[in-house]
Design an enzyme around this catalytic site. Sequence first.
Site, PDB file in Angstrom:
ATOM      1  N   TYR A   1     -12.126   4.025  13.150  1.00 49.50           N
ATOM      2  CA  TYR A   1     -11.106   4.489  12.208  1.00 49.50           C
ATOM      3  C   TYR A   1     -11.061   6.019  12.164  1.00 49.50           C
ATOM      4  CZ  TYR A   1      -8.480   5.122   7.875  1.00 49.50           C
ATOM      5  OH  TYR A   1      -7.548   5.512   6.946  1.00 49.50           O
TER       6      TYR A   1
ATOM      7  N   ILE B   1      -7.459   6.225  -1.537  1.00 49.22           N
ATOM      8  CA  ILE B   1      -6.256   5.796  -2.252  1.00 49.22           C
ATOM      9  C   ILE B   1      -6.386   4.292  -2.463  1.00 49.22           C
ATOM     10  CG2 ILE B   1      -3.751   5.735  -2.287  1.00 49.22           C
ATOM     11  CD1 ILE B   1      -4.922   8.581  -2.189  1.00 49.22           C
TER      12      ILE B   1
ATOM     13  N   THR C   1      -5.556   0.966  -2.358  1.00 50.34           N
ATOM     14  CA  THR C   1      -4.585   0.075  -1.741  1.00 50.34           C
ATOM     15  C   THR C   1      -5.328  -1.170  -1.237  1.00 50.34           C
ATOM     16  OG1 THR C   1      -4.847   0.934   0.509  1.00 50.34           O
ATOM     17  CG2 THR C   1      -3.291   2.105  -0.943  1.00 50.34           C
ATOM     18  N   PRO C   2      -4.584  -2.205  -0.816  1.00 52.14           N
ATOM     19  CA  PRO C   2      -5.250  -3.420  -0.316  1.00 52.14           C
ATOM     20  C   PRO C   2      -6.173  -3.191   0.878  1.00 52.14           C
ATOM     21  CG  PRO C   2      -2.966  -3.892  -0.840  1.00 52.14           C
ATOM     22  CD  PRO C   2      -3.128  -2.410  -0.976  1.00 52.14           C
TER      23      PRO C   2
ATOM     24  N   GLY D   1       0.781  -1.228   0.000  1.00 54.90           N
ATOM     25  CA  GLY D   1       0.000   0.000   0.000  1.00 54.90           C
ATOM     26  C   GLY D   1       0.813   1.279   0.000  1.00 54.90           C
ATOM     27  N   ILE D   2       0.304   2.282   0.722  1.00 55.21           N
ATOM     28  CA  ILE D   2       0.945   3.594   0.757  1.00 55.21           C
ATOM     29  C   ILE D   2       2.347   3.509   1.322  1.00 55.21           C
ATOM     30  CG2 ILE D   2       0.853   5.865   1.869  1.00 55.21           C
ATOM     31  CD1 ILE D   2      -2.201   5.755   1.581  1.00 55.21           C
TER      32      ILE D   2
END
Length: 259
Positions: free
Chosen positions: A152, A187, A189-190, A17-18
């Site tokens: 989150y 973004i 990503t996984p 990912g990032i």
Amino acid sequence: MQRLQNKICVVTGAARGIGHAIAARFLAEGATVVLTDIDETAGIAAADGLGCRFEPLDVGEEAGWLRLAQVVPVADVVVNNAGVTGFEGGMVPHDPEHASLADWRAVHRVNLDGTFLGCRYAIGAMKAAGAGSIINISSRSGLVGIPGAVAYASSKAPIRNHSKSVALYCAAQGWGIRCNSIHPAAILTPIWEPMLGEGPDRAARMQALVADTPLKRFGRPEEVAAIAAMLASDEATYVTGTEINIDGGLLAGSAASPG
């Protein structure tokens, strides 16, 4: 000259990912990169693929950071990127009525406690030189309410504030240690995979998730890495205590269509 030549850079949660994109960009900019992750198998594979050093690290465990301080006592750049959404094990309730206390604490342990411990480590690794760059990866979700992912959102919001406190503390000591936060929105990503799923409705789900984004697409990890490289470099030595949103224009408002 490459912008990060001769800099030691620690990137957490960088197996994918990032974080992986940031590690790759830092290497391309001439840095010596220490890639960390809780997933040792994926972390070793990622580090081998990139050609950098790997160190195992559970960012929510103080003992892990104390160990890292022993094996990597000096750093010029620390990117506190490791994070979880709470949906890694599947879709569970994360709304304010049904989220469990255990799930709430598990998310904060990684996202918030991990950032606090990472900043503390970074200060210790940088203060002898009196300079450095701490980059904390927050989220657009830390700036607005997210009713379906309250843990989150809550865990990402304090990262913005803590980054400013760290920036002011370091400045007050007379150090050139800077601390800034990056706030990515969607973004690709996984970390999104549990929400996107597989099957014929995946594309529709993706479009729905970025429907309110003026640029109408997911961002790319490399676009976040580019901003991280700037903040890590000596081009940004007057930038501290600030945040940068990478959100396709989402927080700017709605994109009006011509009538």
